[in-house]
Design a protein around this motif. Structure first.
Motif, mmCIF file in Angstrom:
data_model
loop_
_atom_site.group_PDB
_atom_site.id
_atom_site.type_symbol
_atom_site.label_atom_id
_atom_site.label_comp_id
_atom_site.label_asym_id
_atom_site.label_seq_id
_atom_site.Cartn_x
_atom_site.Cartn_y
_atom_site.Cartn_z
ATOM 1 N N ALA A 113 0.865 -1.188 0.000
ATOM 2 C CA ALA A 113 0.000 0.000 0.000
ATOM 3 C C ALA A 113 0.898 1.233 0.000
ATOM 4 O O ALA A 113 1.677 1.438 0.930
ATOM 5 N N LEU A 114 0.796 2.018 -1.052
ATOM 6 C CA LEU A 114 1.650 3.195 -1.224
ATOM 7 C C LEU A 114 0.802 4.434 -0.957
ATOM 8 O O LEU A 114 -0.069 4.789 -1.759
ATOM 9 N N VAL A 115 1.059 5.064 0.183
ATOM 10 C CA VAL A 115 0.182 6.120 0.700
ATOM 11 C C VAL A 115 0.857 7.481 0.542
ATOM 12 O O VAL A 115 1.928 7.722 1.132
ATOM 13 N N SER A 116 0.270 8.365 -0.259
ATOM 14 C CA SER A 116 0.798 9.734 -0.432
ATOM 15 C C SER A 116 2.309 9.712 -0.636
ATOM 16 O O SER A 116 3.068 10.363 0.094
ATOM 17 N N THR A 117 2.735 8.967 -1.637
ATOM 18 C CA THR A 117 4.178 8.822 -1.835
ATOM 19 C C THR A 117 4.518 8.895 -3.322
ATOM 20 O O THR A 117 3.632 9.136 -4.157
ATOM 21 N N ARG A 118 5.757 8.713 -3.632
ATOM 22 C CA ARG A 118 6.207 8.803 -5.025
ATOM 23 C C ARG A 118 7.407 7.877 -5.197
ATOM 24 O O ARG A 118 8.145 7.627 -4.236
ATOM 25 N N PRO A 119 7.650 7.399 -6.438
ATOM 26 C CA PRO A 119 8.786 6.503 -6.646
ATOM 27 C C PRO A 119 10.086 7.234 -6.991
ATOM 28 O O PRO A 119 11.165 6.667 -6.846
ATOM 29 N N GLY A 120 9.974 8.494 -7.457
ATOM 30 C CA GLY A 120 11.158 9.175 -7.987
ATOM 31 C C GLY A 120 12.068 9.719 -6.892
ATOM 32 O O GLY A 120 11.672 9.853 -5.735
ATOM 33 N N PRO A 121 13.318 10.048 -7.282
ATOM 34 C CA PRO A 121 14.274 10.625 -6.328
ATOM 35 C C PRO A 121 14.059 12.128 -6.189
ATOM 36 O O PRO A 121 13.222 12.705 -6.891
ATOM 37 N N ASP A 122 14.839 12.774 -5.329
ATOM 38 C CA ASP A 122 14.842 14.235 -5.249
ATOM 39 C C ASP A 122 15.486 14.803 -6.510
ATOM 40 O O ASP A 122 16.372 14.172 -7.109
ATOM 41 N N THR A 123 15.080 16.010 -6.891
ATOM 42 C CA THR A 123 15.856 16.746 -7.896
ATOM 43 C C THR A 123 17.203 17.108 -7.246
ATOM 44 O O THR A 123 17.310 17.127 -6.007
ATOM 45 N N PRO A 124 18.221 17.436 -8.052
ATOM 46 C CA PRO A 124 19.504 17.844 -7.451
ATOM 47 C C PRO A 124 19.330 19.019 -6.490
ATOM 48 O O PRO A 124 19.928 19.056 -5.410
ATOM 49 N N GLU A 125 18.434 19.972 -6.848
ATOM 50 C CA GLU A 125 18.221 21.133 -5.971
ATOM 51 C C GLU A 125 17.530 20.696 -4.679
ATOM 52 O O GLU A 125 17.857 21.160 -3.580
ATOM 53 N N GLY A 126 16.550 19.778 -4.832
ATOM 54 C CA GLY A 126 15.823 19.284 -3.653
ATOM 55 C C GLY A 126 16.766 18.553 -2.709
ATOM 56 O O GLY A 126 16.708 18.727 -1.480
ATOM 57 N N ALA A 127 17.653 17.745 -3.286
ATOM 58 C CA ALA A 127 18.602 16.989 -2.453
ATOM 59 C C ALA A 127 19.544 17.950 -1.727
ATOM 60 O O ALA A 127 19.848 17.772 -0.547
ATOM 61 N N GLN A 128 19.984 18.992 -2.451
ATOM 62 C CA GLN A 128 20.878 19.976 -1.840
ATOM 63 C C GLN A 128 20.178 20.688 -0.684
ATOM 64 O O GLN A 128 20.758 20.911 0.383
ATOM 65 N N ALA A 129 18.901 21.019 -0.904
ATOM 66 C CA ALA A 129 18.133 21.703 0.159
ATOM 67 C C ALA A 129 17.996 20.791 1.378
ATOM 68 O O ALA A 129 18.084 21.244 2.519
ATOM 69 N N ARG A 130 17.805 19.500 1.154
ATOM 70 C CA ARG A 130 17.693 18.579 2.305
ATOM 71 C C ARG A 130 19.000 18.531 3.091
ATOM 72 O O ARG A 130 18.996 18.513 4.312
ATOM 73 N N ARG A 131 20.117 18.498 2.341
ATOM 74 C CA ARG A 131 21.418 18.442 3.046
ATOM 75 C C ARG A 131 21.642 19.722 3.846
ATOM 76 O O ARG A 131 22.153 19.683 4.974
ATOM 77 N N ALA A 132 21.230 20.857 3.266
ATOM 78 C CA ALA A 132 21.382 22.132 3.988
ATOM 79 C C ALA A 132 20.493 22.124 5.239
ATOM 80 O O ALA A 132 20.913 22.585 6.317
ATOM 81 N N THR A 133 19.292 21.559 5.118
ATOM 82 C CA THR A 133 18.395 21.494 6.286
ATOM 83 C C THR A 133 19.007 20.591 7.348
ATOM 84 O O THR A 133 18.960 20.896 8.541
ATOM 85 N N ALA A 134 19.596 19.476 6.901
ATOM 86 C CA ALA A 134 20.216 18.547 7.865
ATOM 87 C C ALA A 134 21.304 19.282 8.658
ATOM 88 O O ALA A 134 21.417 19.127 9.877
ATOM 89 N N GLN A 135 22.077 20.109 7.961
ATOM 90 C CA GLN A 135 23.133 20.857 8.653
ATOM 91 C C GLN A 135 22.534 21.815 9.686
ATOM 92 O O GLN A 135 23.002 21.902 10.832
ATOM 93 N N LYS A 136 21.448 22.492 9.276
ATOM 94 C CA LYS A 136 20.808 23.450 10.210
ATOM 95 C C LYS A 136 20.229 22.718 11.419
ATOM 96 O O LYS A 136 20.292 23.215 12.545
ATOM 97 N N VAL A 137 19.643 21.537 11.186
ATOM 98 C CA VAL A 137 19.079 20.767 12.305
ATOM 99 C C VAL A 137 20.212 20.371 13.255
ATOM 100 O O VAL A 137 20.051 20.398 14.483
ATOM 101 N N GLY A 138 21.389 20.052 12.685
ATOM 102 C CA GLY A 138 22.546 19.719 13.515
ATOM 103 C C GLY A 138 22.938 20.892 14.409
ATOM 104 O O GLY A 138 23.345 20.710 15.555
ATOM 105 N N GLU A 139 22.772 22.112 13.870
ATOM 106 C CA GLU A 139 23.176 23.297 14.634
ATOM 107 C C GLU A 139 22.117 23.721 15.644
ATOM 108 O O GLU A 139 22.422 24.141 16.749
ATOM 109 N N SER A 140 20.826 23.598 15.215
ATOM 110 C CA SER A 140 19.799 24.229 16.078
ATOM 111 C C SER A 140 18.694 23.288 16.536
ATOM 112 O O SER A 140 17.785 23.730 17.244
#
Ligand code: MLT
Length: 260
Positions: A113-140
């Motif tokens: 059962a695939l609920v509100s999901t998608r099979p594709g990966p992040d765009t390069p920009e989306g992946a970069q934004a996630r990594r930047a968020t991960a860094q911010k979460v590490g800080e704050s």
């Protein structure tokens, strides 16, 4: 209940008897997001809901968590519980994990059962934004992710406090591990036409994070998939419209029982 798996203490619910239905939550949630499904389906099924590492009551992951890593954790848990093949339901990030599980352990599945999901990966920009968020979460800390995500999960603003309560158990390590894992996740589109099992694709028509059109596209690629649209529901469709969601899920589960 808790079980030490690959060095991580994994918390889970395991109630009822019958065809096992396993629920995997999305990001940055916890198994309590499935409370209405656990309450309903434990009367007809064995219901297992897992807290992913670093979320809910589970212990922290050791580092970034690839989707296949979470899928392995679920595989170990099901092995420990001796479930045999299950119906596996994954919401959003839980869906990314469910698709990774389907690729790695098809013999363990009676249905997906695939609920509100998608099979594709992040765009390069989306992946970069996630990594930047991960860094911010590490800080704050986790607050910035919870503040950003909670309002996008439901279409009814009155439910945001409930969503924040579920998210409040997400840890800094859990969030960082998931963000980095999602940023690097592979494209799972190609295996979709090869899925040889019953698949239910469902989402809400008010999903602000993964539009229903994505579900439609995904369902078209999966032979024989059942597609449901739940009116008036946002991204966290199972929490926001539990009656409608549960009734569609029950119908689909009946088709699995008939195929048994
Ligand atoms: C989720 O609900 O799990 C997230 O929206 C998934 C994502 O950020 O891609």
């Amino acid at each position: 209940m808790k079980k030490l798996l690959n060095g991580i203490e994994v918390a889970y619910t395991d109630e009822g008897t019958g065809l096992p239905v396993v629920f995997i939550h999305g990001f940055p949630l916890a198994r309590t997001a499935w409370a209405r499904q656990i309450a309903e389906f434990r009367t007809s099924n064995r219901v297992i809901a897992v807290d992913l590492p670093g979320f809910g009551e589970s212990g922290p992951p050791a580092g970034p968590m690839p989707m296949a890593g979470y899928a392995d954790t679920i595989g170990h848990l099901l092995g420990h519980l001796g479930t045999g093949p299950v119906a596996l339901a994954g919401h959003s990030m839980g869906g990314y994990i469910a698709l990774a599980f389907a690729n790695a352990h098809p013999e363990m599945l009676k249905g997906l059962a695939l609920v509100s999901t998608r099979p594709g990966p992040d765009t390069p920009e989306g992946a970069q934004a996630r990594r930047a968020t991960a860094q911010k979460v590490g800080e704050s800390g986790p607050g910035l992710v919870i503040d950003a995500m909670a309002p996008k999960m439901v279409s009814d603003p009155a439910m945001i406090p409930d969503v924040r309560t579920i998210m409040s158990s997400a840890t800094r390590d859990g969030i960082i591990a998931a963000l980095l894992g999602m940023a690097d996740r592979p494209d799972c589109t190609d295996p979709l036409p090869k899925l040889k099992l019953p698949v239910w694709v469902v989402s809400g028509d008010h999903d602000a994070l993964i539009p229903h059109a994505e579900s439609e596209r995904m369902a078209k690629l999966i032979p024989g998939a059942t597609l449901s649209l739940i009116p008036g529901a946002g991204h966290l469709v199972a929490l926001e419209k539990p009656v409608e969601f549960n009734s569609s899920l029950a119908e689909w589960l009946k088709t699995l029982d008939r195929g048994a």
